[in-house]
Each structure stands twice: as structure tokens, then as C-alpha cells.
Design an enzyme around this catalytic site. Structure first.
Site: not given
Ligand code: NAD
Ligand code: MG
Length: 301
Positions: A193, A206
């Protein structure tokens, strides 16, 4: 065929290509559902076109029900891979949408729900994926936990630990179980991230996990080079996914989400997918140990 609005290949101004803030307040309990979001995130359902880049590959995508993981799963499948998606049981509704979409297109997609904070489940997930797909060529670690906390006084040990177990320990457990199955040419794609480099005050735990993921990716890339396995990471900036309104940010920040990046809006999950595909594919044959930003201009150092 994709319509003009959802065609990610049509040239146009990126600032206005997707929804811009302000958004409505839309609190959800964690982990949140894409189905409950307004506007709906674009995971490439109607737009992403495959080109055979991952023909015959076998991929495990964690967090594949929604957000960036769903976009990666759709892209991998349309590029020719068979895919396992993992997610939490409470996200079955989102996972069902992915399975219906991809099986409807004739792709192989297997849904395996379960909690990655549990070491035994991580091992089981890899074993079942290998069995279902007949091997494992791509491990895309996309799942993540993000719950904001205004101060260290309010951040309790249980929450701190849950974030590290989900974001860092699971990465270790899944990788450890997967590597023995991965042939030369296989690829691991992790999800860091912008928070690894520009941590928000309210994301102490985080942001720390995301910095750990960058270092893990670099060290593992050095280790696995001798097996011919590449390891890279994608580092998104603000992306419109259920992670944010389900406690990842306070609602007042959800309303203006993405406003402060130079392109003036949040990214959509589909805009992250090409990096996952590139890093998983043989086109990235000389790329390992790198972290690629997709940030709307709020760039990595
Ligand atoms: P999202 O909520 O769609 O996806 C995150 C997923 O993590 C969830 O769908 C869930 O299935 C899974 N998850 C969480 N805890 C879990 C557990 N204990 N066991 C199994 N699965 C679990 O959100 P996203 O933003 O698509 O997140 C995906 C990745 O992107 C993450 O690693 C997040 O840190 C990273 N990210 C997101 C952003 C943003 O702005 N959305 C920015 C930087 C990084
Ligand atoms: Mg989800």
C-alpha cells in the site's frame, strides 16, 4: 462487448473516467460487501478483456470476492488461468457474484471460504487449491484487514494482532505452504500500500503491516530467485472497495475518498488488475523484488 463507459481501453481523461468525490456516507460492518457500495466498484466485470497472457496457469487469489482481489481474479480468469478465490464466510454473497460471472463465461473458478488469520486454514487452503487446480503457478495475496483507530490509546492488542495475523502472518503461512508446489516460472504477487511509505496517523497497525509486506517481498524475491520463482508487490493508493467504508476510514473520509491525490478521485479495482496480470505473467520475466504503485499520482518514493 463493453460499452463506452466501462471500456478501460478507450482513450479519455483519467480524472473523469470513474466516479469522483463526494460520495455518500455508507457504513458497513467489516469486512464489508461490494454489493452494498454506492457507487458500485468497477472490478472489470464488463470491461476487462483477456489476451491469453496466463493461458493454463493455476492461481490462488486471496480476497478474491471483492475489490482488488475480485478484479485480479476476473483478469486472471479472462487471461486464461484457472482460479481459486478465498474470502471470509460472511462474504459469500460477493463471492457468489464472482463465481456466477466467471463460470458463466466458461472459466474454472473455485470458491474456498475461510479465515486466513488461522495458520491451519492457510495450509489447508493451499492444499485444497493444489488439488482443485492440479498445481499452483500463481499466488496473489490480496486479502487484508484495515480498521482505523484514532490513537494508540484506543488501539487494543487484539485488534493490532488481528491486523498482523491477517496481513503478515497469513502471507508467511500461505507462502510457506505454496512454494513447495510452485514450478520455475511461477509468481507470487503481494499487496502492499502507499501506507507503507506515507502512513496515516489513524492506521498505525495497518501501515506497519504494509511496510512489512514490502520487506517480505524483497527478501523472499532474493530467496526464491534460485527456484525461478518471482515475487513482487502492488502498492495501491486509495481504491474504491468495501475495505474503506467498513471501518478502514472514518465516514467523513469516505465522503471525500481520493480527493487529495493528483488525479482527484479514488482508483477502481479494475485499474489495479493489469499490474497483477503483468507481475504474474511471463512478460515480467526479469522483474522480481519490486513494488509497483497504482496511486493516482500520490507516488511511491
Ligand atoms: P476488500 O475489502 O474488497 O478486500 C479485502 C479482502 O480481504 C476481503 O474481501 C476479505 O475477503 C479479505 N480478508 C480480510 N480479512 C480476512 C481474513 N481474516 N481471512 C480471509 N480473508 C480476509 O478491499 P480491497 O481494498 O480490495 O483490499 C485488498 C487489498 O488491497 C488489501 O490487502 C488492502 O490492504 C490493499 N489495499 C487497499 C487499498 C484501498 O484503498 N482499497 C489501498 C492500498 C492497499
Ligand atoms: Mg470482500
Amino acid at each position: 462487448m463493453a460499452d463506452a463507459v466501462n471500456d478501460p481501453y478507450a482513450m479519455r481523461d483519467p480524472r473523469t473516467q470513474y466516479p469522483q468525490p463526494e460520495f455518500s456516507r455508507q457504513p458497513q460492518p467489516a469486512p464489508g460487501l461490494a454489493a452494498e457500495m454506492s457507487p458500485k466498484p468497477d472490478h472489470g466485470e464488463t470491461g476487462y478483456r483477456g489476451n491469453g497472457r496466463l493461458k493454463g496457469r493455476k492461481a490462488l487469489v486471496t480476497g478474491g470476492d471483492s475489490g482488488i482481489g475480485r478484479a485480479a481474479a476476473i483478469a486472471f480468469a479472462r487471461e486464461g488461468a484457472s482460479v481459486v478465490i478465498n474470502y471470509l464466510p460472511s462474504e459469500q454473497k460477493d463471492a457468489d457474484e464472482v463465481v456466477a460471472l466467471l463460470t458463466g463465461e466458461g472459466h474454472t473458478v473455485v470458491a474456498i471460504p475461510g479465515d486466513l488469520a488461522d495458520e491451519a486454514f492457510c495450509k489447508e487452503l493451499v492444499q485444497r487449491s493444489v488439488k482443485e487446480l492440479g498445481g499452483l503457478d500463481i499466488l496473489a495475496n490480496v486479502a487484508g484487514r484495515q480498521q482505523f483507530s484514532p490513537s494508540i490509546d484506543e488501539l487494543d492488542s487484539a485488534s493490532f494482532e488481528a491486523t498482523f495475523r491477517t496481513n503478515v502472518f497469513a502471507l508467511f503461512w500461505l507462502t510457506k505452504a505454496a512454494v513447495p508446489h510452485m514450478p520455475p516460472g511461477a509468481a507470487i504477487v503481494n499487496t502492499a500500500s502507499i501506507q507503507a511509505y506515507q502512513p496515516s496517523d489513524i492506521l498505525l497497525d495497518y501501515a506497519s503491516t504494509k511496510a512489512a509486506i514490502v520487506a517480505f517481498t524483497k527478501a523472499l524475491a532474493k530467496q526464491l530467485a534460485e527456484k525461478g520463482i518471482r515475487v513482487n508487490a502492488v502498492a495501491p493508493g486509495p481504491v474504491w472497495t468495501p475495505l474503506q467504508p467498513s471501518g478502514g476510514q472514518p465516514q467523513e473520509k469516505v465522503v471525500e475518498f481520493g480527493k487529495s491525490v493528483p488525479l482527484g478521485r479514488p482508483g477502481q479495482p479494475v485499474e489495479c488488475a493489469p499490474l497483477y496480470v503483468l507481475l504474474a505473467s511471463q512478460e515480467a520475466s526479469f522483474i522480481t523484488g519490486e513494488t509497483y504503485g497504482v496511486t493516482g499520482g500520490n507516488m511511491l518514493p
